[in-house]
Structures are given as C-alpha cells and as structure tokens.
Enzyme design. Structure first.
Site, PDB file in Angstrom:
ATOM      1  N   CYS A 154      35.866  18.483  16.364  1.00  0.00           N
ATOM      2  CA  CYS A 154      36.383  19.565  17.200  1.00  0.00           C
ATOM      3  C   CYS A 154      36.771  18.995  18.557  1.00  0.00           C
ATOM      4  O   CYS A 154      36.000  18.243  19.172  1.00  0.00           O
ATOM      5  CB  CYS A 154      35.314  20.644  17.363  1.00  0.00           C
ATOM      6  SG  CYS A 154      35.675  21.842  18.651  1.00  0.00           S
ATOM      7  N   GLU A 163       0.848  -1.195   0.000  1.00  0.00           N
ATOM      8  CA  GLU A 163       0.000   0.000   0.000  1.00  0.00           C
ATOM      9  C   GLU A 163       0.882   1.244   0.000  1.00  0.00           C
ATOM     10  O   GLU A 163       2.078   1.159   0.291  1.00  0.00           O
ATOM     11  CB  GLU A 163      -0.923  -0.013   1.216  1.00  0.00           C
ATOM     12  CG  GLU A 163      -0.181  -0.059   2.528  1.00  0.00           C
ATOM     13  CD  GLU A 163      -0.987  -0.695   3.652  1.00  0.00           C
ATOM     14  OE1 GLU A 163      -1.007  -0.087   4.734  1.00  0.00           O
ATOM     15  OE2 GLU A 163      -1.550  -1.790   3.476  1.00  0.00           O
ATOM     16  N   LYS A 181       2.955   4.599   0.892  1.00  0.00           N
ATOM     17  CA  LYS A 181       3.551   5.214   2.076  1.00  0.00           C
ATOM     18  C   LYS A 181       3.269   6.712   1.976  1.00  0.00           C
ATOM     19  O   LYS A 181       3.980   7.451   1.330  1.00  0.00           O
ATOM     20  CB  LYS A 181       5.053   4.954   2.161  1.00  0.00           C
ATOM     21  CG  LYS A 181       5.669   5.460   3.450  1.00  0.00           C
ATOM     22  CD  LYS A 181       7.150   5.164   3.523  1.00  0.00           C
ATOM     23  CE  LYS A 181       7.700   5.618   4.873  1.00  0.00           C
ATOM     24  NZ  LYS A 181       7.488   7.059   5.120  1.00  0.00           N
ATOM     25  N   LYS A 221      11.084   2.365  -0.710  1.00  0.00           N
ATOM     26  CA  LYS A 221      11.085   3.749  -1.173  1.00  0.00           C
ATOM     27  C   LYS A 221      11.319   3.831  -2.683  1.00  0.00           C
ATOM     28  O   LYS A 221      11.875   2.924  -3.299  1.00  0.00           O
ATOM     29  CB  LYS A 221      12.174   4.544  -0.443  1.00  0.00           C
ATOM     30  CG  LYS A 221      11.955   4.714   1.048  1.00  0.00           C
ATOM     31  CD  LYS A 221      10.781   5.616   1.332  1.00  0.00           C
ATOM     32  CE  LYS A 221      10.765   6.103   2.758  1.00  0.00           C
ATOM     33  NZ  LYS A 221      11.783   7.106   3.070  1.00  0.00           N
ATOM     34  N   TYR A 243      -4.831   2.691   8.006  1.00  0.00           N
ATOM     35  CA  TYR A 243      -4.170   1.520   7.440  1.00  0.00           C
ATOM     36  C   TYR A 243      -3.765   0.458   8.466  1.00  0.00           C
ATOM     37  O   TYR A 243      -3.105  -0.509   8.105  1.00  0.00           O
ATOM     38  CB  TYR A 243      -2.924   1.950   6.657  1.00  0.00           C
ATOM     39  CG  TYR A 243      -1.978   2.855   7.417  1.00  0.00           C
ATOM     40  CD1 TYR A 243      -1.062   2.345   8.325  1.00  0.00           C
ATOM     41  CD2 TYR A 243      -2.013   4.225   7.225  1.00  0.00           C
ATOM     42  CE1 TYR A 243      -0.200   3.175   9.016  1.00  0.00           C
ATOM     43  CE2 TYR A 243      -1.154   5.064   7.911  1.00  0.00           C
ATOM     44  CZ  TYR A 243      -0.247   4.537   8.804  1.00  0.00           C
ATOM     45  OH  TYR A 243       0.590   5.363   9.491  1.00  0.00           O
ATOM     46  N   ASP A 257       2.941  10.610   2.622  1.00  0.00           N
ATOM     47  CA  ASP A 257       3.866  11.600   3.174  1.00  0.00           C
ATOM     48  C   ASP A 257       3.044  12.618   3.962  1.00  0.00           C
ATOM     49  O   ASP A 257       2.752  13.709   3.500  1.00  0.00           O
ATOM     50  CB  ASP A 257       4.647  12.279   2.047  1.00  0.00           C
ATOM     51  CG  ASP A 257       5.834  13.061   2.580  1.00  0.00           C
ATOM     52  OD1 ASP A 257       6.204  12.860   3.748  1.00  0.00           O
ATOM     53  OD2 ASP A 257       6.395  13.871   1.823  1.00  0.00           O
ATOM     54  N   CYS A 281      34.669  27.494  17.566  1.00  0.00           N
ATOM     55  CA  CYS A 281      35.384  27.866  18.792  1.00  0.00           C
ATOM     56  C   CYS A 281      36.885  28.020  18.608  1.00  0.00           C
ATOM     57  O   CYS A 281      37.586  28.465  19.533  1.00  0.00           O
ATOM     58  CB  CYS A 281      35.097  26.845  19.899  1.00  0.00           C
ATOM     59  SG  CYS A 281      35.863  25.230  19.614  1.00  0.00           S
ATOM     60  N   CYS A 293      38.455  24.455  14.560  1.00  0.00           N
ATOM     61  CA  CYS A 293      36.987  24.487  14.565  1.00  0.00           C
ATOM     62  C   CYS A 293      36.496  25.863  14.137  1.00  0.00           C
ATOM     63  O   CYS A 293      36.927  26.881  14.688  1.00  0.00           O
ATOM     64  CB  CYS A 293      36.471  24.149  15.961  1.00  0.00           C
ATOM     65  SG  CYS A 293      34.674  24.344  16.138  1.00  0.00           S
ATOM     66  N   CYS A 333      32.969  24.308  23.214  1.00  0.00           N
ATOM     67  CA  CYS A 333      32.533  24.691  21.863  1.00  0.00           C
ATOM     68  C   CYS A 333      31.038  24.980  21.902  1.00  0.00           C
ATOM     69  O   CYS A 333      30.233  24.100  22.249  1.00  0.00           O
ATOM     70  CB  CYS A 333      32.836  23.578  20.866  1.00  0.00           C
ATOM     71  SG  CYS A 333      32.288  23.939  19.178  1.00  0.00           S
TER      72      CYS A 333
END
Length: 686
Positions: free
Chosen positions: A442, A131, A133, A332, A244, A135, A429, A426, A448
């Site tokens: 980092c 069936e 999917k 998918k 469903y 969204d 920081c 980084c 940070c």
C-alpha cells in the site's frame, strides 16, 4: 550420589509426641523426607512410597506447622498453595540473556551444521547432546545457598516478569536443593514450564463444564497459568517444569553439557529423561527419527529436539550470534498436516504496508490447535500452488506454529472458482497498490490505518520501547477513536483520553500513562528498532548504534558511509537513506524529541589499541554481586580487553567473586594478579 537424603539421621524417625524430638526437629525431618520423595517422584521417576503414605507425611507436616506457625518457612513443601494476589508482575533482569535457537527441519541442514562445527573447531569429530524441545514457557530460576529466591519468564530475553510466587506452586520444582549433594552457593537455571497432555485435557474438560472458554493448546494454558496475578489460580493448574541449562554457577562448572544435566539432577532439579549423548551427527539424525516415530506416545507436547555441542569449552569457543548460540540448533519435526476447505481469500495489510493474501478456512484441528486461517505468503505463491476459493487443501503448522497451506488436493469433478488476483487498491485505505518483486504494498503509508496500527504496535513491542499495556486491542481503540495519528501522539495522551475507552479504569489508565512516560528515555538501538525501518531488525539496530553512536549521525549518513559498516549491505543502506529522506518521518522524530523523548547516545567503536584494557586478558571465577557474567564480559570487551574461560600464563587478571573455584588456585600458582569485585569495578569504571 547418596541414595537417601537421611543417611546421617537416626534410623527410626522422630516421633511427633515430643518423647524423642522437639516439634522443630520433627518438622525439619518431615520436610527433608517429603523433599526426598518429591525428588524420587519428579526427578528419578522411581517412587518408593504410596500416594497414601506421602499424603500422611504431608498432612502431619501441615498439622505441625499450623500448631507452630513460628516454625513455618517459605521453602517448606507445604508452601505451594499461592499467596496474596499481586497488582502487577514486576520486572527482572536475567543473569545472562535467554537466547532463542536457530531452527531447521531438513537432515541436510543438520549435516551442514555439523560440518560448520567441525570447521570452526578444527576437529574431525564433535559429540552432541540431544534433548526434547518442550513446547512451553521458558523461565529462569535463581537459587542462593540452595534456596529458590527468584523465578522469571523469558520476556524479551534480557528482562522478564517476576513469577516467583507462581513458580513456588509447581510441585516438581524444588524450593530447596538437595543439601547432601553440595549445591553451589549461587545457581541460575533455565527451564521450561508446561503441561502434560493428559493434565491439559482434564483441565480443558473442567473449564468447559464451567461454561468458560477452553485453552487452544498446552503451551497457551501453561503461559496463561504462570503469568497469573493470583497465584492461587496457578496452584490449581497442573504445571510441571523441566530444567536443561545452568546459566550461572558460582562453583566450577562441569566440562560438558551432559555432565551439567547430571549435576542439575544431583542437586534435585528435574531434567529431560528422553535424551541421548551422540558421538556423531548420524546418531543425532537417528535419534530424531526414533523420537518422531514415538512423538504421539510422549506424555507432553514437543515440536522437535535441541542439538547441542557437548563440550563446554567448545561452546565458549563458538560463542553466540545476536539472538542465538552458534553451538546449538532446534532440529524440528516435519509439520503436522490436515485437510480442509478454503472458504475465502482476503488480503491483510502489515505495518510496513505489505499486502499478504490470507486463506479463511473451514476450521480444522492441527496438532491440538484449531486453525481457521492460513497465510498464502504472496501472489506468486498463490499462483504457483494455484489456490482458489472453494479448493480442498492440506494445511500444516510450519514449525508447529505458523499455519500455512502446503498444497491443493484435487477433487474429481469439482467446479473451481476464478484464479485469485491481488487488488489494485489497498483494502483498508483505498490507496494505490505498488509492487516490489513478488510483493505488493500500500502506498498510503501513515495515512493507512492498518499501517499506522502496525507501526504503533511495533514501536511499543518488547524488542523496541517495551511499553507495557499498549497491545493490539488498545492500539486499535486509540487509532479508531482518532486519539493517535502518529507515534508522537502517544506522548500527548491524557487520562481524559483513556478513561472512556473499553477496558480502562483508574488503575489501568495510570499504568499505561506511566509506561508511556517511562519509555521517553530509550537506548538508541531500541529506538531504531521501534521505527520499523525496512531491513532493520534488532541486530542491525545494535550494529548501527555501535558504529554511529547517535541518531543524527545515522540520519545524516549517505549510502556509501552506511555500506562501509560491516554487515550493512546495499539493501539496508538504501532502506535507511530512503526512510530518513522522507520528510514525514523526520517530522515525527522531531515531534518525539520536542515532547521529551531522550534517545541515549552510545560511545562509538574506537581502535582497540587505544582502549584502556587493550591487550589485557581476564578470567572470572565465582559469583558476582553487582554484575552478571555477561555484563562483566561486556565491560571488559568495551574497553579493549578479552575474557577467556581458563587461566594460563597469558592471563592478566583473575576476578574472584563468591565461592571461587580452582581457577583461583591456578592464579596463585602462576602469580597472576587476583582482583576482588570491588577492585574490578574500580578498574572498569575509573
């Protein structure tokens, strides 16, 4: 199934002048007639009357209810316009966890899934139902004696938000199940709320013309509409719903998922019309291919198909993983792709310090969503695809959700920029950057700001301490204003700290402080999840809590002890030991405890033979008032017992709730002891 709801009514409709019927009789007849035509329109897709005729019936009902307000009921078809605005959405615990699905895209993975099902079921052939999917936004609906009494969002899968008043405004959702189809006394159903594409585009046009910001996609529009505090806004949005799955049924459930869907439709609920029963996995793959070809012609957005083992007894035999059923997958579609240009490559810092290169793109629409940035995953991936600033690239929404760059598109005669390289320090920081395999990180840790913000957001997330109101924007303000420098600082916040912040007033300040205080008592597995330890997600946190029982026991365990636990390997054990060896981490935990944090301990696993229900087998039939079916099963299993779906001579107890089914008769025939819900409660809580 009877063709008409009104076979037993007089052939001529009651008149409204009182000559043949009272106002109450006329109102009830109109309600049944309108429900019937709603069913034909939304479920059967076979309307029998014109819109004008439907509107005439509806107007007559409205007029009669206005003239006789004492006859108005909550489940009347007219009560879909919304009610008084809410101060907040309440919390609802689901009758059964609303799990997610494992996703696959490659047909070879689907074939592997089929082989696994056959191997575990010890059979040569498995029948599947397939069936769409959808969204949209997943919801739970609860009906008592045919009437909709509660509806909630999925939330964290266990607890969601009460959106009953908003769901009542959706025209395709029956407020009352079809009485002539003998619906169960208690029914919990899972469904998806979404918008049809035509309605979504019309809504966006209207919003844009009012000078407001349009929705990015139909899913965002549906989610935002359903979670409104003012249900009049929800009522103005073109939402629809498709159901469903029956999550809990007081009557004997159907033997297959296909029959379950038919039963839902029979009771008046809208179900997927685009579905197929497949005898083999090859038929599943063929149906997937057919659907992908007509995907753009469908009236709604889908990102794939859901494949389920059809037989319910096989579903029960296969069971569940921590977050998904073993008997179902999301198959998918291939990601949608578009071409654009990389305008810059920047580096983002995650909550664990991982540095991720991100491409800033010339905005492009992919599958209805405007994409302006895409992950490049890591430095090795950038080098492999050779992505540089100024390149023309193909962008995809992986799984139709996460934007990513699929490949570079060479342009004849182009002059390319220098290859990308990761920074030595980084970008947030300035701390030195370390490397671990393909990933850079980092070394600044809590010093940070980016890591601190990410750690607090994770700590407050639904899967962890679930602190309502502590989202990304609020966390950023707390850190940027120097109000929070560690997790413990959250519990030092006061009204004076919050009131000057943007977006805070008396009500919002009180709600956030209350949510923070409420989180002071937390289950061990949620606290572990909230700490953000590398390699420790929801499932591993539950494994650790079940095995060790207390935080101190976990903190003091060495790698050898941790590796002795099933599912804990060398990487996880090393990560745990490293985390708890760090003095700053222990200091924060000590501070949390000193500020009143109570981390609930769990009873550790004991040998099954010594548990009170060891060797006992239970079967449940009918609905329970005090427990969901999963909660009852968990109680039995925690005490060494087992729960099965069918009654046999090996069954120890049958627990009979509301409206028990044929299992109760089987229990009597086999002289098996039958327990009431109260007797079951006394047995599991001596």
């Amino acid at each position: 199934m009877p063709h008409d709801l009104f076979d037993n009514l007089p052939p001529d409709p009651p008149t409204s002048d009182g000559a043949r019927s009272s106002p109450q009789e006329r109102i009830e007849w109109l309600r049944q007639k309108i429900r019937h035509h709603d069913y034909l329109y939304y479920v059967k897709d076979r309307p029998e009357i014109s819109d004008a005729e439907y509107d005439r019936l509806f107007k007559e009902l409205c007029d009669l209810e206005s003239a006789h307000p004492d006859l108005l009921t909550a489940d009347s078809p007219t009560q879909r316009v919304g009610g008084m605005p809410l101060a907040e959405l309440g919390k609802v615990r689901h009758e059964r966890p609303m799990l997610s699905l494992d996703s696959i895209v490659d047909p070879s993975d689907v074939l592997a899934f089929d082989q696994r099902m056959k191997r575990e079921l010890e059979t040569d052939q498995v029948e599947y139902t397939v069936e769409p999917k959808f969204d949209g936004l997943s919801v739970e609906l609860v009906y008592e004696r045919g009437r909709l009494v509660r509806g909630s969002t999925r939330g964290d899968g266990t607890t969601g938000e009460d959106v009953t008043i908003n769901l009542r405004t959706i025209r395709s959702l029956p407020l009352h199940l079809r009485s002539d189809s003998s619906p169960p006394a208690h029914l919990a159903v899972r469904g998806e709320v979404y918008m049809k594409l035509e309605d979504f585009h019309a809504l966006n046009r209207a919003i844009t013309e009012r000078g407001e910001e349009a929705f990015a996609n139909p899913r965002n529009a549906a989610a935002g509409s359903l979670r409104q505090l003012d249900s009049h806004i929800t009522a103005s949005r073109p939402l629809v719903i498709t159901c469903y799955e029956a999550m809990a049924v007081s009557a004997q459930p159907p033997t297959s998922h296909w029959e379950e869907l038919d039963a839902l439709a029979d009771w008046g609920l809208p179900i997927p019309s685009h579905r197929r029963r497949c005898r083999t996995i090859e038929e599943v793959i063929a149906f997937h291919r057919e659907t992908e070809e007509v995907r753009d012609d469908l009236p709604y957005e889908i990102d794939g198909l859901v494949v389920k083992v059809n037989r319910r007894d096989w579903q029960e035999q296969l069971g569940f993983k921590s977050r998904s059923p073993r008997w179902a997958i999301a198959f998918k579609f291939a990601p949608r792709k578009e071409i654009t240009v990389v305008q810059d490559i920047v580096v983002s810092v995650g909550r664990t310090g991982t540095l991720t290169p991100v491409a800033l793109l010339r905005p492009v629409e992919v599958g209805g969503v405007t994409i302006s940035r895409a992950t490049l995953h890591n430095a090795d991936e950038v080098a492999r695809k050779d992505i540089r600033v100024g390149d023309t690239v193909k962008v995809e929404r992986a799984g139709d959700v996460i934007p990513a760059i699929a490949e570079r598109i060479p342009v004849p005669g182009e002059s390319r920029s220098e290859p990308f390289s990761m920074p030595d320090h980084c970008p947030v920081c300035g701390s030195a950057v370390g490397r671990e395999g393909a990933y850079y990180y980092c070394t600044g840790q809590a010093g940070c700001v980016a890591q601190l913000k990410g750690a607090i957001e994770h700590f407050a997330s639904k899967q962890a301490l679930n602190i309502e109101g502590l989202g990304k924007k609020t966390v950023a303000q707390l850190v940027d204003h120097g109000l929070v420098g560690s997790l413990a600082d959250l519990y030092r916040l006061t009204r004076d700290h919050l009131m000057p912040l943007e977006g805070f007033a008396e009500k919002s300040t009180s709600l956030l402080l209350e949510a923070i205080q409420a989180s002071k008592t937390v289950a061990l597995d949620r606290f572990l999840m909230g700490l953000g330890i590398r390699q420790v997600g929801q499932h591993i946190a539950k494994v650790l809590a079940r095995e060790f029982g207390s935080l101190d026991a976990i903190m003091n365990a060495d790698e050898a002890r941790l590796r002795s636990v099933k599912e804990i390997g060398p990487e996880i054990s090393a990560s745990l030991v490293s985390y708890f060896r760090e003095e700053s981490n222990r200091r924060v935990i000590d501070q949390l405890r000193s500020l009143g944090m109570v981390i609930e301990e769990r009873q550790t696993s004991a040998p099954a033979a010594f548990l009170p229900l060891a060797g006992k087998t239970f079967v449940f039939t009918g609905g329970l008032d005090r427990y969901s079916r999963d909660d009852a099963k968990r109680l039995v299993e925690q005490q060494g017992g087992t729960v099965t779906s069918s009654v046999s001579k090996h069954t120890s107890f049958v627990v009979a709730g509301r409206d028990p089914g044929s299992k109760l008769d089987q229990a009597h025939k086999l002289t098996i002891r039958v327990l009431t819900e109260q007797e079951f409660t006394e047995l599991v809580n001596p």
